[in-house]
Design an enzyme around this catalytic site. Structure first.
Site, PDB file in Angstrom:
ATOM      1  N   ASP A   1      12.937 116.166  82.084  1.00 33.75           N
ATOM      2  CA  ASP A   1      13.565 117.058  81.103  1.00 33.75           C
ATOM      3  C   ASP A   1      13.034 118.491  81.245  1.00 33.75           C
ATOM      4  O   ASP A   1      13.662 119.431  80.775  1.00 33.75           O
ATOM      5  CB  ASP A   1      13.284 116.561  79.679  1.00 33.75           C
ATOM      6  CG  ASP A   1      14.441 115.747  79.124  1.00 33.75           C
ATOM      7  OD1 ASP A   1      15.575 115.919  79.617  1.00 33.75           O
ATOM      8  OD2 ASP A   1      14.215 114.941  78.202  1.00 33.75           O
TER       9      ASP A   1
ATOM     10  N   LYS B   1      23.772 108.338  79.650  1.00 35.41           N
ATOM     11  CA  LYS B   1      22.815 108.635  80.717  1.00 35.41           C
ATOM     12  C   LYS B   1      22.571 107.400  81.582  1.00 35.41           C
ATOM     13  O   LYS B   1      22.485 107.480  82.812  1.00 35.41           O
ATOM     14  CB  LYS B   1      21.490 109.144  80.122  1.00 35.41           C
ATOM     15  CG  LYS B   1      21.611 110.559  79.553  1.00 35.41           C
ATOM     16  CD  LYS B   1      20.416 110.955  78.696  1.00 35.41           C
ATOM     17  CE  LYS B   1      20.666 112.315  78.024  1.00 35.41           C
ATOM     18  NZ  LYS B   1      19.645 112.677  77.024  1.00 35.41           N
TER      19      LYS B   1
ATOM     20  N   GLN C   1      14.250 110.349  74.219  1.00 39.55           N
ATOM     21  CA  GLN C   1      15.431 110.899  73.552  1.00 39.55           C
ATOM     22  C   GLN C   1      15.021 111.564  72.240  1.00 39.55           C
ATOM     23  O   GLN C   1      14.381 110.947  71.396  1.00 39.55           O
ATOM     24  CB  GLN C   1      16.460 109.790  73.292  1.00 39.55           C
ATOM     25  CG  GLN C   1      17.761 110.289  72.687  1.00 39.55           C
ATOM     26  CD  GLN C   1      18.541 111.205  73.628  1.00 39.55           C
ATOM     27  OE1 GLN C   1      18.648 110.953  74.828  1.00 39.55           O
ATOM     28  NE2 GLN C   1      19.083 112.292  73.088  1.00 39.55           N
TER      29      GLN C   1
END
Lengths: 359, 359
Positions: free
Chosen positions: B186, B119, B163
């Site tokens: 997200d 990422k 994460q």
């Protein structure tokens, strides 16, 4: 038709009795809390094992010869309301407080006025204080907004209900968003809907009509887990949340809407059918699988010159046809309707209990 | 099998081009905004009209003799990333600002480290600034919480990514809830999920993998409206939101989980199958309807002594079997995976644009 079975599903025993510390036990409903329902999804692939295709029903056999069991929503709702009344008395006796529900009614719609009157009457019957703010059709949006804020700040109000629909010139979303989450007894706030959808989460309030439907199923002994459920209609206030709720109860849910092709074929595969469309007699007997369970949320006026008011209420489901096919069905009226008000009272009680930390 | 058709569905023309003032047009994705997708559900019952049972597919005919079209997720993702890079340059040139993504990584999980590295590398390639906060496995929950708050307050951070999974001793819900809604790239916050589910609402961010799946379908010319879609797996981060998103796109969606009986039969009815379970080769060729479209979100390592690392990645769908049955399929790797990162970059760009009111 060839049926191949290559998926084996391993199930953990449902731990419905093992309450987690976060799970909030609602008033005298018997459906388990959503967090208690959360179970791990364990998938394995095993091409050798077979499963049963035909699900057990409440009643099987030559269904067309026999009439379905009719769920008496009024009597179940009465029982729940009586339990709520007892809890309200206990609260008053113990801490000198009672739950309070505030209702905001904008405009002169006859149906809305009737609904509001019924809700306020029901509050009185169980000892819940109610407050009504009536505003005229042409009042400014800020007046409605201010009424919401006033009730947000009022410590003796534990639930706020904005009667829908609002006049067209008002921004419904904005007004509903202003309702304090802690007082959103309708459960329509998107944060409540998100928490309803997501495993591991629990909304502060489950919307009343969907909660009432589940309660009817559970009290009628209908198993939900593993069953195929079809929900017809996807409104934010009934169809969508009932589909999410059935999913949390581990049904395999299909949500039908007006863009669905061949809804009758899909509905015919369902063990549990919930219809919340608002079209009289949309769901015919031929749409239903023999032995299915039908929850009819629709309440549609149809002309009837023999009736006192010139009309009578019917559901979305063609009752006379369905009753010959299915195992269990809710009538209209007297099925889901009374449960909605009972759940509203229950949510208001729960809110007051949460506020006063009264167990 | 007898098929009776007694429902007529009236459809209004899709007004995809008629953007509402509230609808936010996302970066260079081509899927329409959710608000633009909202269409009235108009149901009528009409026992005389018939509809087509067999839906058009991208490719029809003797499907078993021909191979499916394979969706090149990597090349589509590259195109999207190149568009994002152009937008980031334009932003930098116009207002002297670039989007910033903050990543919080707790612990030493190899897979998480790899995902985070990818990422951050992807950010660099499109000109997005990235910040990494690495915390040890045994750090207190408050340290992670504080890292979130620090990034919430940092005006050059437009997206925050925690994460997952977090170490077991941490309360994931509490930490995720702390992420500012405006930076929840997200899209996992329950308020975002609620707004994703509800007609008339639009979340600030659509979760990356579901958004990537829709983008693959739309770019591949797969019509979603009116199609039967089956989503296998109901995780909060993929299965559930993709089912909600497909519903907003007017598919008729069934969400399967480990308690579903006969998942292979239900899947065989679907025009669009999205699998997000995490079980290698769960979905066999026999589960799929000829001509269906398959989006395989699974990324499962299986032993392979011929591979450099001793394993290779496969999807949830048995690719070799599926490719002979379906019309269109995503490969693993190179299908959905690259799209997830592209959508994360896009959501971060959108967030920065929103912050700076940069159109």
């Amino acid at each position: 038709m060839q049926r191949m079975v290559v998926g084996r599903l391993v199930r953990k025993k449902a731990l419905f009795s093992a309450s987690t510390s976060r799970a909030f036990k609602s008033f005298n409903t018997i459906a388990p809390s959503l967090l208690d329902l959360d179970l791990p999804d364990i998938w394995t692939s095993n091409p050798t094992e077979t499963t049963n295709h035909h699900l057990p029903f409440l009643r099987n056999g030559a269904a067309s010869d026999q009439f379905a069991a009719v769920i008496d929503g009024k009597s179940i709702a009465d029982e729940i309301r009586s339990g709520i009344a007892g809890e309200v008395r206990r609260m008053k006796h113990s801490i000198g407080k009672v739950p309070g529900l505030a209702v905001i009614l904008v405009g002169q719609r006859r149906d809305s006025q009737t609904y509001v009157r019924n809700k306020i009457k029901a509050c009185g019957e169980v000892g819940i204080t109610s407050m009504l703010e009536e505003l005229s059709d042409d009042c400014g949006e800020d007046k409605v907004h201010n009424a919401v804020l006033k009730f947000n700040d009022n410590p003796s109000v534990h639930g706020i209900l904005v009667q829908l629909p609002l006049p067209q010139h008002m921004d419904e979303e904005k007004i509903l968003n202003a309702v304090s989450l802690q007082k959103d007894v309708d459960g329509f706030h998107p944060l409540n809907i998100g928490n309803l959808a997501m495993r591991g989460r629990e909304p502060l309030f489950i919307p009343c009509t969907p909660k009432g439907c589940i309660e009817l199923l559970v009290r009628s002994g209908v198993e939900i887990m593993g069953k195929r459920a079809v929900v017809i209609g996807r409104s934010n206030i009934v169809g969508l949340p009932i589909s999410l709720l059935l999913q949390r109860h581990h049904a395999t849910v299909t949500l039908l809407h007006a863009f669905t092709k061949s809804p009758e074929e899909i509905t015919r595969e369902a063990d549990i059918v919930v219809s919340a469309v608002g079209v009289a007699n949309l769901v015919r007997g031929s749409w239903l699988k023999p032995g299915a369970v039908v929850i009819d949320v629709g309440t549609n006026p149809v002309e009837d010159c023999n009736s006192e008011h010139g009309y009578r209420l019917v559901g979305d489901v063609c009752y006379d046809e369905a009753v010959k096919v299915v195992s269990t069905i809710t009538p209209v009226p007297g099925g889901v309707g009374p449960m909605t008000i009972a759940m509203l009272l229950g949510n208001t009680l729960d809110s007051a209990k949460r506020t006063y930390r009264f167990g």
